[in-house]
Motif scaffolding. Structure first.
Motif, short mmCIF file in Angstrom:
data_model
loop_
_atom_site.label_atom_id
_atom_site.label_comp_id
_atom_site.label_asym_id
_atom_site.label_seq_id
_atom_site.Cartn_x
_atom_site.Cartn_y
_atom_site.Cartn_z
N SER A 102 0.84 -1.19 0.00
CA SER A 102 0.00 0.00 0.00
C SER A 102 0.88 1.23 0.00
CB SER A 102 -0.94 0.00 1.21
OG SER A 102 -0.22 -0.13 2.40
N GLY A 103 0.37 2.28 -0.68
CA GLY A 103 1.19 3.47 -0.81
C GLY A 103 0.41 4.75 -0.67
N ALA A 104 1.17 5.82 -0.45
CA ALA A 104 0.63 7.16 -0.35
C ALA A 104 1.60 8.09 -1.05
CB ALA A 104 0.47 7.56 1.11
N TYR A 105 1.11 9.27 -1.46
CA TYR A 105 1.95 10.21 -2.17
C TYR A 105 1.98 11.56 -1.47
CZ TYR A 105 1.10 6.93 -6.03
OH TYR A 105 0.99 5.82 -6.81
N VAL A 106 3.16 12.17 -1.50
CA VAL A 106 3.33 13.55 -1.04
C VAL A 106 3.99 14.30 -2.18
CG1 VAL A 106 4.50 15.08 0.57
CG2 VAL A 106 3.52 12.93 1.39
N LEU A 107 3.29 15.33 -2.67
CA LEU A 107 3.84 16.20 -3.70
C LEU A 107 4.25 17.52 -3.06
CD1 LEU A 107 1.15 15.84 -6.53
CD2 LEU A 107 3.31 14.57 -6.27
N THR A 108 5.39 18.05 -3.46
CA THR A 108 5.75 19.40 -3.07
C THR A 108 5.74 20.24 -4.33
OG1 THR A 108 8.12 18.91 -3.22
CG2 THR A 108 7.09 18.72 -1.04
N ARG A 109 5.27 21.47 -4.20
CA ARG A 109 5.08 22.32 -5.36
C ARG A 109 5.43 23.76 -5.02
NH1 ARG A 109 0.06 24.41 -3.88
NH2 ARG A 109 -0.98 23.09 -2.37
N TYR A 115 -2.13 20.22 -8.45
CA TYR A 115 -1.62 19.16 -9.33
C TYR A 115 -2.14 17.77 -8.96
CZ TYR A 115 1.49 22.69 -11.22
OH TYR A 115 1.98 23.81 -11.81
N GLU A 116 -3.42 17.66 -8.66
CA GLU A 116 -3.99 16.39 -8.25
C GLU A 116 -3.93 15.33 -9.35
OE1 GLU A 116 -7.71 17.73 -6.66
OE2 GLU A 116 -6.79 18.07 -4.69
N GLU A 117 -3.84 15.75 -10.62
CA GLU A 117 -3.73 14.79 -11.72
C GLU A 117 -2.42 14.01 -11.65
OE1 GLU A 117 -2.16 18.76 -13.15
OE2 GLU A 117 -3.90 18.11 -12.00
N VAL A 118 -1.45 14.53 -10.93
CA VAL A 118 -0.15 13.84 -10.81
C VAL A 118 -0.31 12.54 -10.02
CG1 VAL A 118 2.23 14.05 -9.95
CG2 VAL A 118 1.14 15.98 -11.09
N TYR A 119 -1.27 12.46 -9.12
CA TYR A 119 -1.49 11.22 -8.36
C TYR A 119 -1.81 10.05 -9.30
CZ TYR A 119 -2.14 14.54 -4.48
OH TYR A 119 -1.98 15.54 -3.57
N LEU A 132 -3.58 7.34 0.15
CA LEU A 132 -3.59 8.66 0.76
C LEU A 132 -2.72 9.59 -0.07
CD1 LEU A 132 -2.95 7.35 4.36
CD2 LEU A 132 -5.14 8.21 3.51
N GLU A 133 -2.97 10.90 0.07
CA GLU A 133 -2.22 11.86 -0.74
C GLU A 133 -2.16 13.22 -0.05
OE1 GLU A 133 -5.95 13.32 -3.48
OE2 GLU A 133 -5.03 11.38 -3.93
N ALA A 134 -1.13 13.97 -0.42
CA ALA A 134 -1.01 15.36 0.04
C ALA A 134 -0.25 16.14 -1.01
CB ALA A 134 -0.28 15.43 1.37
N ILE A 151 -0.55 13.54 7.98
CA ILE A 151 -0.01 12.69 9.05
C ILE A 151 -1.15 12.04 9.84
CG2 ILE A 151 1.26 12.75 11.25
CD1 ILE A 151 3.06 14.96 9.88
N GLN A 152 -2.17 12.81 10.17
CA GLN A 152 -3.33 12.26 10.89
C GLN A 152 -4.06 11.23 10.04
OE1 GLN A 152 -5.48 15.82 11.84
NE2 GLN A 152 -4.08 16.38 13.49
N ASP A 153 -4.19 11.47 8.74
CA ASP A 153 -4.84 10.50 7.85
C ASP A 153 -4.05 9.19 7.82
OD1 ASP A 153 -6.81 12.35 7.28
OD2 ASP A 153 -6.00 12.87 5.29
N VAL A 154 -2.73 9.28 7.79
CA VAL A 154 -1.89 8.07 7.81
C VAL A 154 -2.09 7.33 9.13
CG1 VAL A 154 0.50 7.23 7.91
CG2 VAL A 154 -0.16 8.92 6.18
N GLN A 155 -2.06 8.04 10.22
CA GLN A 155 -2.24 7.41 11.54
C GLN A 155 -3.61 6.74 11.64
OE1 GLN A 155 -1.36 10.98 13.76
NE2 GLN A 155 0.72 10.26 14.27
#
Length: 162
Positions: A102-109, A115-119, A132-134, A151-155
């Motif tokens: 399972s995975g999650a993504y963090v984008l910095t911009r 840029y939600e299409e990047v997910y 999950l994503e941010a 972080i709360q969503d991951v927890q």
């Protein structure tokens, strides 16, 4: 040993700082990867944007994690946004995060666009839909709020899995 892996690429240090903050809050393992291409300075900035637009990739340099990717409960992949796409090293043939259960993504911009299409783009490289994503803009007014929400969503996700 942590069962969360924060795996990231950072050209300028923004993604590195963001992922370090997330890893610390989650007590996660933190691992940086690179394709070994010199992307420093103005020339590196433009090269990175061109690589992203052209979807050019280079082989990743070997990186090590404490255990195989499939043994982590969650792999969080961090990437800067380049020219409306995830960073070229994140789309290399041996896509980082591929193989994780399972995975999650963090984008910095740098801009206001999320840029939600990047997910979806990243999902195609890891061959696994993310959970999950941010999308975070370091230095912005809402940065801390959205980082902490992630972080709360991951927890919450991890608590539901036990």
């Amino acid at each position: 040993m942590s069962d969360i892996l924060c795996l990231y690429y950072s050209r300028s240090g923004n993604t590195r700082q963001t992922m370090a903050e997330i890893a610390e809050a989650l007590e996660a393992e933190l691992v940086e990867f690179t394709d070994g291409v010199d992307r420093q300075g103005r020339k590196g900035y433009f090269r990175s944007g061109l690589d992203a637009m052209r979807r050019s990739t280079h082989p990743l340099e070997k990186f090590e994690t404490a255990k195989p990717l499939e043994e982590y409960r969650l792999v969080i992949l961090g990437s800067p946004v380049w020219a409306g796409r995830c960073a070229s090293p994140c789309v290399a043939a041996e896509a980082p995060g591929a193989g994780a259960e399972s995975g999650a993504y963090v984008l910095t911009r740098g801009g206001d666009k999320r840029y939600e299409e990047v997910y979806r783009q990243m999902d195609s490289y890891t061959a696994q839909p993310h959970l999950l994503e941010a999308s975070l803009r370091p230095g912005s007014v809402g940065y801390v709020f959205w980082r902490d929400k992630f972080i709360q969503d991951v927890q919450r996700y991890l608590a539901e899995q036990t």
